[in-house]
Design a protein around this motif. Structure first.
Motif, mmCIF file in Angstrom:
data_model
loop_
_atom_site.group_PDB
_atom_site.id
_atom_site.type_symbol
_atom_site.label_atom_id
_atom_site.label_comp_id
_atom_site.label_asym_id
_atom_site.label_seq_id
_atom_site.Cartn_x
_atom_site.Cartn_y
_atom_site.Cartn_z
ATOM 1 N N HIS A 71 -52.187 1.556 -24.330
ATOM 2 C CA HIS A 71 -51.156 0.834 -23.583
ATOM 3 C C HIS A 71 -50.347 1.844 -22.780
ATOM 4 C CE1 HIS A 71 -51.925 -2.053 -26.898
ATOM 5 N NE2 HIS A 71 -51.690 -2.955 -25.978
ATOM 6 N N ALA A 72 -49.938 1.434 -21.592
ATOM 7 C CA ALA A 72 -49.108 2.290 -20.744
ATOM 8 C C ALA A 72 -47.691 1.752 -20.700
ATOM 9 C CB ALA A 72 -49.690 2.375 -19.337
ATOM 10 N N TYR A 73 -46.734 2.675 -20.644
ATOM 11 C CA TYR A 73 -45.320 2.332 -20.625
ATOM 12 C C TYR A 73 -44.648 3.057 -19.464
ATOM 13 C CZ TYR A 73 -46.289 0.897 -25.447
ATOM 14 O OH TYR A 73 -46.822 0.309 -26.566
ATOM 15 N N ARG A 74 -43.581 2.457 -18.970
ATOM 16 C CA ARG A 74 -42.820 3.032 -17.863
ATOM 17 C C ARG A 74 -41.362 3.152 -18.255
ATOM 18 N NH1 ARG A 74 -39.647 1.106 -13.774
ATOM 19 N NH2 ARG A 74 -39.668 2.284 -11.800
ATOM 20 N N ASN A 75 -40.782 4.308 -17.922
ATOM 21 C CA ASN A 75 -39.353 4.514 -18.131
ATOM 22 C C ASN A 75 -38.610 3.927 -16.930
ATOM 23 O OD1 ASN A 75 -36.714 5.565 -18.274
ATOM 24 N ND2 ASN A 75 -37.415 7.368 -19.385
ATOM 25 N N PRO A 76 -37.789 2.871 -17.125
ATOM 26 C CA PRO A 76 -37.125 2.244 -15.976
ATOM 27 C C PRO A 76 -36.089 3.138 -15.317
ATOM 28 C CG PRO A 76 -36.287 1.335 -18.021
ATOM 29 C CD PRO A 76 -37.446 2.207 -18.391
ATOM 30 N N ARG A 77 -35.665 4.198 -15.990
ATOM 31 C CA ARG A 77 -34.636 5.076 -15.426
ATOM 32 C C ARG A 77 -35.199 6.018 -14.371
ATOM 33 N NH1 ARG A 77 -34.187 5.169 -20.824
ATOM 34 N NH2 ARG A 77 -34.969 7.312 -20.991
ATOM 35 N N ASP A 78 -36.413 6.530 -14.608
ATOM 36 C CA ASP A 78 -36.959 7.498 -13.657
ATOM 37 C C ASP A 78 -38.377 7.186 -13.208
ATOM 38 O OD1 ASP A 78 -38.488 8.125 -15.871
ATOM 39 O OD2 ASP A 78 -37.478 10.011 -16.294
ATOM 40 N N GLY A 79 -38.960 6.105 -13.734
ATOM 41 C CA GLY A 79 -40.293 5.689 -13.310
ATOM 42 C C GLY A 79 -41.432 6.436 -13.981
ATOM 43 N N ARG A 80 -41.114 7.372 -14.860
ATOM 44 C CA ARG A 80 -42.179 8.140 -15.515
ATOM 45 C C ARG A 80 -42.991 7.250 -16.441
ATOM 46 N NH1 ARG A 80 -43.149 11.709 -19.812
ATOM 47 N NH2 ARG A 80 -41.198 11.198 -20.837
ATOM 48 N N GLN A 81 -44.319 7.494 -16.515
ATOM 49 C CA GLN A 81 -45.202 6.689 -17.341
ATOM 50 C C GLN A 81 -45.787 7.510 -18.485
ATOM 51 O OE1 GLN A 81 -48.135 4.440 -15.168
ATOM 52 N NE2 GLN A 81 -46.659 3.750 -13.637
ATOM 53 N N VAL A 82 -46.046 6.831 -19.587
ATOM 54 C CA VAL A 82 -46.627 7.449 -20.776
ATOM 55 C C VAL A 82 -47.757 6.553 -21.271
ATOM 56 C CG1 VAL A 82 -46.216 7.981 -23.209
ATOM 57 C CG2 VAL A 82 -44.570 8.707 -21.501
ATOM 58 N N LEU A 83 -48.858 7.170 -21.696
ATOM 59 C CA LEU A 83 -49.997 6.444 -22.248
ATOM 60 C C LEU A 83 -50.030 6.659 -23.756
ATOM 61 C CD1 LEU A 83 -52.574 4.783 -21.516
ATOM 62 C CD2 LEU A 83 -53.803 6.974 -21.534
ATOM 63 N N VAL A 84 -50.136 5.557 -24.510
ATOM 64 C CA VAL A 84 -50.204 5.619 -25.970
ATOM 65 C C VAL A 84 -51.540 5.037 -26.409
ATOM 66 C CG1 VAL A 84 -49.176 4.888 -28.160
ATOM 67 C CG2 VAL A 84 -47.699 5.425 -26.198
ATOM 68 N N THR A 85 -52.347 5.854 -27.095
ATOM 69 C CA THR A 85 -53.680 5.440 -27.521
ATOM 70 C C THR A 85 -53.807 5.540 -29.016
ATOM 71 O OG1 THR A 85 -54.696 6.185 -25.451
ATOM 72 C CG2 THR A 85 -56.161 5.926 -27.355
ATOM 73 N N ARG A 86 -54.302 4.463 -29.627
ATOM 74 C CA ARG A 86 -54.695 4.490 -31.036
ATOM 75 C C ARG A 86 -56.225 4.514 -31.078
ATOM 76 N NH1 ARG A 86 -51.177 -0.655 -32.751
ATOM 77 N NH2 ARG A 86 -51.222 -0.932 -30.479
ATOM 78 N N ARG A 87 -56.748 5.480 -31.796
ATOM 79 C CA ARG A 87 -58.208 5.635 -31.872
ATOM 80 C C ARG A 87 -58.667 5.409 -33.299
ATOM 81 N NH1 ARG A 87 -62.597 8.444 -33.407
ATOM 82 N NH2 ARG A 87 -64.127 9.220 -31.899
ATOM 83 N N MET B 21 -43.810 14.386 -23.454
ATOM 84 C CA MET B 21 -45.262 14.266 -23.410
ATOM 85 C C MET B 21 -45.686 13.174 -22.437
ATOM 86 S SD MET B 21 -46.701 16.496 -25.580
ATOM 87 C CE MET B 21 -45.531 17.662 -24.847
ATOM 88 N N ASP B 22 -46.894 13.292 -21.937
ATOM 89 C CA ASP B 22 -47.460 12.273 -21.042
ATOM 90 C C ASP B 22 -48.412 11.333 -21.761
ATOM 91 O OD1 ASP B 22 -46.086 13.472 -18.957
ATOM 92 O OD2 ASP B 22 -47.811 14.677 -18.330
ATOM 93 N N GLU B 23 -48.970 11.798 -22.879
ATOM 94 C CA GLU B 23 -49.975 10.992 -23.583
ATOM 95 C C GLU B 23 -49.874 11.237 -25.083
ATOM 96 O OE1 GLU B 23 -54.852 10.365 -23.700
ATOM 97 O OE2 GLU B 23 -53.933 11.643 -22.163
ATOM 98 N N PHE B 24 -49.991 10.154 -25.846
ATOM 99 C CA PHE B 24 -49.981 10.224 -27.303
ATOM 100 C C PHE B 24 -51.301 9.667 -27.824
ATOM 101 C CE2 PHE B 24 -45.607 10.379 -26.131
ATOM 102 C CZ PHE B 24 -44.958 11.090 -27.136
ATOM 103 N N ARG B 25 -51.898 10.398 -28.771
ATOM 104 C CA ARG B 25 -53.131 9.926 -29.401
ATOM 105 C C ARG B 25 -52.937 9.923 -30.911
ATOM 106 N NH1 ARG B 25 -58.240 12.535 -25.985
ATOM 107 N NH2 ARG B 25 -57.247 12.467 -23.921
ATOM 108 N N PHE B 26 -52.991 8.710 -31.496
ATOM 109 C CA PHE B 26 -52.878 8.526 -32.933
ATOM 110 C C PHE B 26 -54.260 8.134 -33.455
ATOM 111 C CE2 PHE B 26 -48.730 7.485 -31.105
ATOM 112 C CZ PHE B 26 -47.886 8.301 -31.869
#
Length: 233
Positions: free
Chosen positions: A103-119, A42-47
């Motif tokens: 908050h945004a996170y980056r995978n150091p292995r491949d550079g992919r980013q993921v956004l995690v949002t709490r609403r 996934m690219d984005e998580f919404r909790f």
């Protein structure tokens, strides 16, 4: 096939899903297992939860992922306790000021980013905020109609006087990008197949059709959570 013979989650499958958002209403603090299981796809998580408060809130720690500095974004008030309002027609309703902490996170292995949002706020409204055909995984578990539960029936179509609260499964169907995944432990649903499957009923079929969707059971996860792939029938 017995329920314990259903395979575990295939990460390669996640990467093929057209929907890139993971959506979890009434989540509370139940985010570590979903993140661990689905972050590679996934690219984005919404909790979503009405109890979230963001004063001095820390980012969720994600093993193997780097938190991007200065990525924290708070929209809305950090704290809102909620209160009762009158609608002018003799009815009362709960109100809480919504807020989003990302908050945004980056995978150091491949550079992919993921956004995690709490609403903070009500999941029904958060559901309507989603773009149509954007959700890859809809996740709902650990909920109830009793004390401490939301009493919101997402996996059902129940009419309500206030339109945004009505027939929520029809809304979910619009938000999913097919094929998509739905996870349920049988909480707050009128679908007998979901209730029975979460209780490890061996008579539950691996496939069924419900409300215009074809359902196929593809994995069993923690806490009696069953994962289904759904497509229009």
């Amino acid at each position: 096939m017995a329920i314990d013979e259903v395979p575990s989650l295939d990460v390669a499958l996640l990467r093929t899903l057209p929907g890139r958002i993971f959506f979890y209403p009434s989540a509370g603090s139940d985010w570590m297992e979903p993140l661990t299981q689905f972050i590679e796809g996934m690219d984005e998580f919404r909790f979503i939860d009405i109890r979230y408060q963001f004063k001095n809130a820390r980012p969720i720690p994600l093993g193997g992922w780097d938190l991007l500095e200065d990525s924290a974004v708070l929209l809305g008030p950090a704290v809102s306790r909620g209160h009762i309002l009158q609608d002018g027609k003799g009815c009362e309703f709960r109100h809480i000021e919504p807020a989003w902490l990302s908050h945004a996170y980056r995978n150091p292995r491949d550079g992919r980013q993921v956004l995690v949002t709490r609403r903070r706020g009500f999941g029904q409204y958060a559901l309507h905020e989603l773009p149509d055909s954007s959700v890859g995984v809809f996740w709902h578990r650990g909920d109830s109609a009793g004390e401490g539960g939301s009493n919101v029936w997402y996996l059902a179509n129940r009419p309500r006087r206030h339109p945004p609260l009505s027939n929520l499964f029809e809304v979910i169907k619009r938000k999913l990008a097919y094929p998509a995944l739905i996870a349920s432990d049988g909480s707050n649903t009128r679908f007998s197949e979901l209730k029975a499957s979460s209780r490890q009923n061996l008579e539950v079929p691996m496939k069924f059709i419900k409300l215009g969707l074809s359902w196929q059971r593809i994995a069993c996860l923690g806490r009696n959570t069953v994962l289904w792939m759904v497509e229009p029938h």
